[in-house]
Write an enzyme that holds these catalytic residues in place. Structure first.
Site, short mmCIF file in Angstrom:
data_model
loop_
_atom_site.label_atom_id
_atom_site.label_comp_id
_atom_site.label_asym_id
_atom_site.label_seq_id
_atom_site.Cartn_x
_atom_site.Cartn_y
_atom_site.Cartn_z
CE LYS A 52 -0.01 1.70 2.86
NZ LYS A 52 0.98 0.95 2.04
CD GLN A 96 3.76 -1.52 2.33
OE1 GLN A 96 2.57 -1.29 2.52
NE2 GLN A 96 4.58 -0.59 1.86
CG ASP A 119 -1.05 -0.13 -3.23
OD1 ASP A 119 -1.27 1.06 -2.91
OD2 ASP A 119 -0.19 -0.83 -2.67
#
Ligand code: NAD
Length: 295
Positions: A52, A96, A119
């Protein structure tokens, strides 16, 4: 059978996003800034985060990468999230998952400013998706919609079966495929660990989305000839023939299922790179939204 090539599709989309960022810069606007937090040393999570951050660089985004020890407290992590919430230079925040067992993923995600929830996991993002309102879509389902669009696959009227009901993949996928939108308008069945007659249900599907986390779960006898198969699973299995002694496989028995399909995503190079595209598109949208609010 045609491969739905996530690498080529994401390269195409990333090229467009890169141009968009160059235009933002040329017109005097700040570039998108994504902040990524990782806790602990899970090698898979570290690889996803590195990817990412690398993609941010590729596209001309600014990025902040915060890596904390497993031993940090939930309170400490919430403080870090709040700092990023308050930092006007940061457009998107990603924590994450999974987090260590002593930290609640729900509490941390709920603490992210919804305007920076790139996200798409915050209850506000999920609620907006459910109601069909504009907002951040969860990155993996968003990536799947993007690859279907890229290959001009119209799912309207199709019988779709989604296997797996997680909040980040299976459940949002069923909502997005069934909503009155494009892509959408499919008839969707969701299967999970308690589904009876799973094989018969999956066999009826024109489009199968497999998001289970079990290697080669979907076998050839479960797939209708001509079906479209989207394999979300990422599983590491032992393979003594490789240098590392292991390799990645999906939730679909690719070798035997692929010859039956009209289209199929491989693992790797299928849904994985598309998830990053979803995330990057959301981050650019976060900047655009901010401009709208401030103008
Ligand atoms: P999860 O563990 O949260 O959910 C798995 C789902 O599978 C559950 O809802 C469960 O009901 C269902 N399931 C388990 N056993 C089953 C069975 N025997 N029969 C039917 N259903 C069963 O997983 P997740 O976070 O949704 O991820 C699923 C897979 O997708 C994992 O391999 C994960 O690594 C992968 N993943 C990939 C990406 C990507 O970008 N490619 C993104 C997210 C997740």
């Amino acid at each position: 059978m045609q491969i739905l090539d996530g690498n080529a599709t994401s390269a195409y989309i990333k090229e467009q996003l890169k141009k968009e960022v160059e235009e933002m810069k040329a017109s005097g606007h700040k570039v998108p800034h994504l902040a990524v937090i990782i806790v602990g040393n899970n090698p898979a999570s570290e690889a996803y985060v590195a990817n990412k951050v690398r993609t941010c660089k590729e596209l001309g985004f600014e990025s902040t990468h915060l890596h904390f020890e497993t031993s940090i407290t939930e309170e400490f992590l919430l403080e870090q999230v709040n700092k990023l919430n308050d930092d006007d230079s940061v457009d998107g925040i990603l924590v994450q998952l999974p987090l260590p067992a002593h930290i609640s993923g729900d509490v941390v995600i709920n603490n992210i400013n919804p305007a920076k929830d790139v996200d798409g996991f915050h209850p506000i993002s999920q609620g907006k998706m459910l109601l069909g309102q504009p907002g951040f879509l969860p990155a993996t389902p968003y990536g799947i919609l993007l690859i279907l669009e890229h290959y001009n696959i119209d799912v309207a009227g199709m019988d779709c079966v989604v296997i797996g009901r997680s909040n980040i993949v299976g459940t949002p996928m069923t909502i997005l495929l069934s909503r009155n939108a494009k892509p959408g308008n499919a008839t969707v069945t969701i299967c999970h660990s308690r589904t009876k007659n799973l094989k018969e249900i999956v066999k009826r599907a024109d489009l199968i989305v497999a998001a289970i986390g079990r290697p080669k779960f979907v076998t050839a006898d479960m797939v209708k000839p001509g079906a479209i198969v989207i394999d979300v699973g990422i599983n590491r299995i032992d393979d003594p023939t490789t240098k590392s002694g292991s390799r990645l496989v999906g939730d679909v028995d690719f070798e035997n299922v692929a010859p039956l399909c009209s289209y199929i995503t491989p693992v790797p190079k299928g849904v994985g790179p598309m998830t990053i595209c979803g995330l990057m598109k959301n981050t650019i949208d976060a900047v655009k939204q901010k401009k709208l609010v401030n103008s």
